[in-house]
Write a protein that holds these residues in place. Structure first.
Motif, PDB file in Angstrom:
ATOM      1  N   GLY A   2       0.006  -0.272  -9.123  1.00 48.31           N
ATOM      2  CA  GLY A   2      -0.505   1.093  -9.094  1.00 48.31           C
ATOM      3  C   GLY A   2       0.592   2.096  -8.802  1.00 48.31           C
ATOM      4  O   GLY A   2       0.663   3.176  -9.412  1.00 48.31           O
ATOM      5  N   LYS A   3       1.521   1.741  -7.882  1.00 50.71           N
ATOM      6  CA  LYS A   3       2.620   2.648  -7.547  1.00 50.71           C
ATOM      7  C   LYS A   3       3.593   2.795  -8.714  1.00 50.71           C
ATOM      8  O   LYS A   3       4.104   3.888  -8.970  1.00 50.71           O
ATOM      9  N   THR A  67      -5.824   0.560  -8.317  1.00 53.89           N
ATOM     10  CA  THR A  67      -6.003   0.751  -6.876  1.00 53.89           C
ATOM     11  C   THR A  67      -7.469   0.731  -6.468  1.00 53.89           C
ATOM     12  O   THR A  67      -7.802   0.258  -5.379  1.00 53.89           O
ATOM     13  N   ASP A  71      -9.270  -1.638  -3.917  1.00 54.19           N
ATOM     14  CA  ASP A  71     -10.076  -1.114  -2.810  1.00 54.19           C
ATOM     15  C   ASP A  71     -11.420  -1.835  -2.715  1.00 54.19           C
ATOM     16  O   ASP A  71     -11.859  -2.202  -1.625  1.00 54.19           O
ATOM     17  N   ILE A 117      -6.419   3.108   0.371  1.00 57.79           N
ATOM     18  CA  ILE A 117      -6.151   2.057  -0.616  1.00 57.79           C
ATOM     19  C   ILE A 117      -6.281   2.574  -2.047  1.00 57.79           C
ATOM     20  O   ILE A 117      -5.423   2.309  -2.897  1.00 57.79           O
ATOM     21  N   PRO A 121      -1.813   5.395  -2.670  1.00 60.14           N
ATOM     22  CA  PRO A 121      -0.630   4.903  -3.398  1.00 60.14           C
ATOM     23  C   PRO A 121      -0.302   5.744  -4.630  1.00 60.14           C
ATOM     24  O   PRO A 121       0.864   6.071  -4.879  1.00 60.14           O
TER      25      PRO A 121
END
Length: 566
Positions: A2-3, A67, A71, A117, A121
């Motif tokens: 995700g980052k 993400t 989560d 979460i 990010p």
């Protein structure tokens, strides 16, 4: 992942600006040279703008999907772990822990972690990479325009940094205030019917009011200075200010021949975009503080003390119960001190004593709501601490003063301890508990939902609790004055049901009314957590504490008690 995707979307943010600059240059060149616009080149940059914008949206959506899936998975796992932990906590822990705190840990705090979460990010990486990429592009256009684009940022960052001092400590303190408000609110509304009945609403809600006032005063003292600083920070990056700096300074540079109007327009647009990214980052810092405090409470919930569990099933030799030098304390308060006695099979033993003498504590230790601090309790020679929970509650059943009925069908309420029981077994238990007629008269009978389609009186609820115990058919029974809050008509029916329930069982009765246990096999007198005396009713008539209990209950003098029993 995700980052990484968020970083890629941040870099892609400069593509539309590149396209706009190139299109502007083409249009300006055609205007100044009085020639035709190179439409093919313009369309190429338009397609570049549209496509990079679409790709950036897709990448952001993909990053958020990653993400959010993480989560959902993590939140589900945390909830399962928390509920599993709480399900193995001593039942006594729930009595000493406020319901509002449990609800906040299981529901509110896990929901608060969602931001940490699912969004943090992606949003933080974008808020860092996007302004850096845009400012970097602005400096490639012209270093002087790049300086103008970020000229207001140091003021904004300086004011914001001043406001954010002690943010972590203040956030934790605010959360403690909110937890206190939530806890006292649950306490107040849980007992509202009782306090209204006794006309003490003003006193009863004082704790909630004090908690709310405390939060209000803290929040006002904390936020008021922040609002002033926020106004100053916002003014430093307001659109008119940024336009004045960039267009004003850019116009002077254009007049000096240093840059072109297209360059000024591009860097001005960048200047307008950078503060919004920084504001997102500042907002995420606040959300991160809240989520961090929530994560701390979730961690504490996951560290809830649990009763040691044994996996090996041991078969007790009979139903003889032995308390061997049992001691237990609630913090600094000693509730039971070196208590030793025996419950012989198929006998009824009563615990009597003044309020706070340790009656309920000792009975709840047998039900293993808590483990003794020292000593041990055995059933048929087996320490109950070494019994698996499911085995213990096949051996021990209890009927308490305040039976709790769950929001489920009457049938499921009765079969709570034996969900595999047949309908015929449930009906048989209801008949023995003297509650069958009341249930059969309901519109949906045993399928009626308690708390939604019907409500039972305290006497009826008590008989449903007795039906539960009858269905479990445990050989050891704990009774906590089951008729204490029943009306006279219900009391007679409850007594009839209890007569069937205690038959052939080892029974421990917590007696608040001494006259109700005169015929039991054995009476144990407790005083300040210690066994003061044991014997039958007639053996204890000369015991000072026993005589006092009778006198206070019947409002007689000790001599009257002696005459009555002579």
């Amino acid at each position: 992942m995700g980052k990484v995707l968020a970083g890629l979307s941040g870099v892609l943010a400069i593509a539309p600006y590149i396209a706009l600059v190139k299109i502007g240059e083409l249009l300006l060149q055609a205007y100044t040279t009085d020639t035709a616009v190179d439409s093919d080149a313009v369309w190429r940059y338009v397609f570049l703008l549209i496509n990079t914008f679409a790709v950036r949206l897709f990448v952001i959506g993909l990053a958020l999907s990653v993400t959010h899936f993480a989560d959902v998975k993590i939140s589900t796992l945390i909830r399962e772990m928390t509920l599993h932990r709480l399900s193995h906590a001593p039942l006594g822990w729930f009595s000493s822990t406020n319901a509002g705190r449990i609800r906040k840990a299981v529901h509110d705090d896990i929901a608060q972690i969602h931001t940490l979460i699912a969004h943090q990010p992606v949003d933080v990486i974008q808020a860092i990479i996007t302004p850096l990429a845009l400012v970097g592009f602005a400096f490639t256009i012209d270093w002087r325009l790049g300086i103008l684009a970020v000229a207001a940022i140091p003021i904004y960052l300086g004011v914001t940094a001043r406001m954010m001092r002690d943010m972590g400590e203040k956030t934790v303190e605010m959360d403690l205030h909110l937890t206190r408000v939530s806890a006292t609110m649950v306490e107040f509304f849980t007992g509202i019917s009782v306090v209204k009945a006794f006309g003490t609403v003003g006193k009863a809600h004082k704790r909630y009011q004090d908690a709310a006032d405390g939060f209000s005063q803290f929040y006002e003292a904390w936020v008021t200075p922040m609002l002033r600083g926020s106004s100053l920070a916002g003014a430093s990056i307001a659109i008119p200010v940024l336009l004045a700096i960039n267009l004003g300074g850019g116009s002077l540079m254009v007049a000096s021949g240093w840059v072109s109007p297209i360059d000024v327009l591009a860097t001005t647009l960048i200047a307008l975009m950078v503060p919004s990214s920084i504001e997102v980052l500042a907002g995420m810092v606040w959300a991160y503080q809240l989520a961090g405090a929530a994560a701390l409470r979730v961690t504490q919930a996951l560290e809830t003390p649990v009763l040691p569990q044994s996996d090996s099933v041991q078969n007790p030799q009979g139903n003889r119960v032995v308390f061997d030098a049992v001691s237990f304390a609630y913090g600094e308060t000693v509730a039971a001190r070196d208590v030793s006695f025996t419950l012989e099979e198929n006998t009824v033993t009563a615990l009597v004593g003044p309020s706070g003498s340790g009656k309920s504590t000792i009975a709840m230790l047998l039900a293993r709501f808590n483990d003794p601090d020292s000593g041990r309790i055995t059933i048929g020679g087996v320490d109950i601490a070494s019994m698996p929970t499911h085995q213990l509650y096949r051996q021990v059943a209890f009927v308490l003063q305040d039976p709790q009925l769950c929001r489920m069908s009457v049938r499921d309420n009765i079969a709570l301890g034996r969900p595999d029981a047949s309908f015929e077994q449930v009906v048989a238990a209801a008949r023995k508990a003297q509650i069958y007629e009341a249930i059969a008269a309901l519109p949906q009978g045993f399928d009626t939902i308690v708390g939604q389609e019907t409500n039972f009186s305290s006497g009826q609820a008590q008989r449903i609790a007795i039906a539960r115990a009858l269905l479990i058919d445990a050989p050891i029974l704990i009774l906590d004055e089951a008729t204490a809050f029943a009306d006279p008509e219900s009391e007679a029916e409850i007594q009839n049901a209890l007569s069937l329930l205690v038959e052939g069982r080892t029974v421990l009765v917590i007696a608040h009314r001494p006259e109700s246990i005169a015929g039991v096999d054995r009476i144990i007198i407790l005083d300040q957590g210690e066994v003061s005396a044991c014997g039958r009713h007639e053996d204890l008539l000369d015991h000072p504490l026993y005589r006092k209990l009778w006198a206070s209950r019947q409002r007689l003098t000790p001599s009257d008690v002696n005459e009555e029993n002579s």
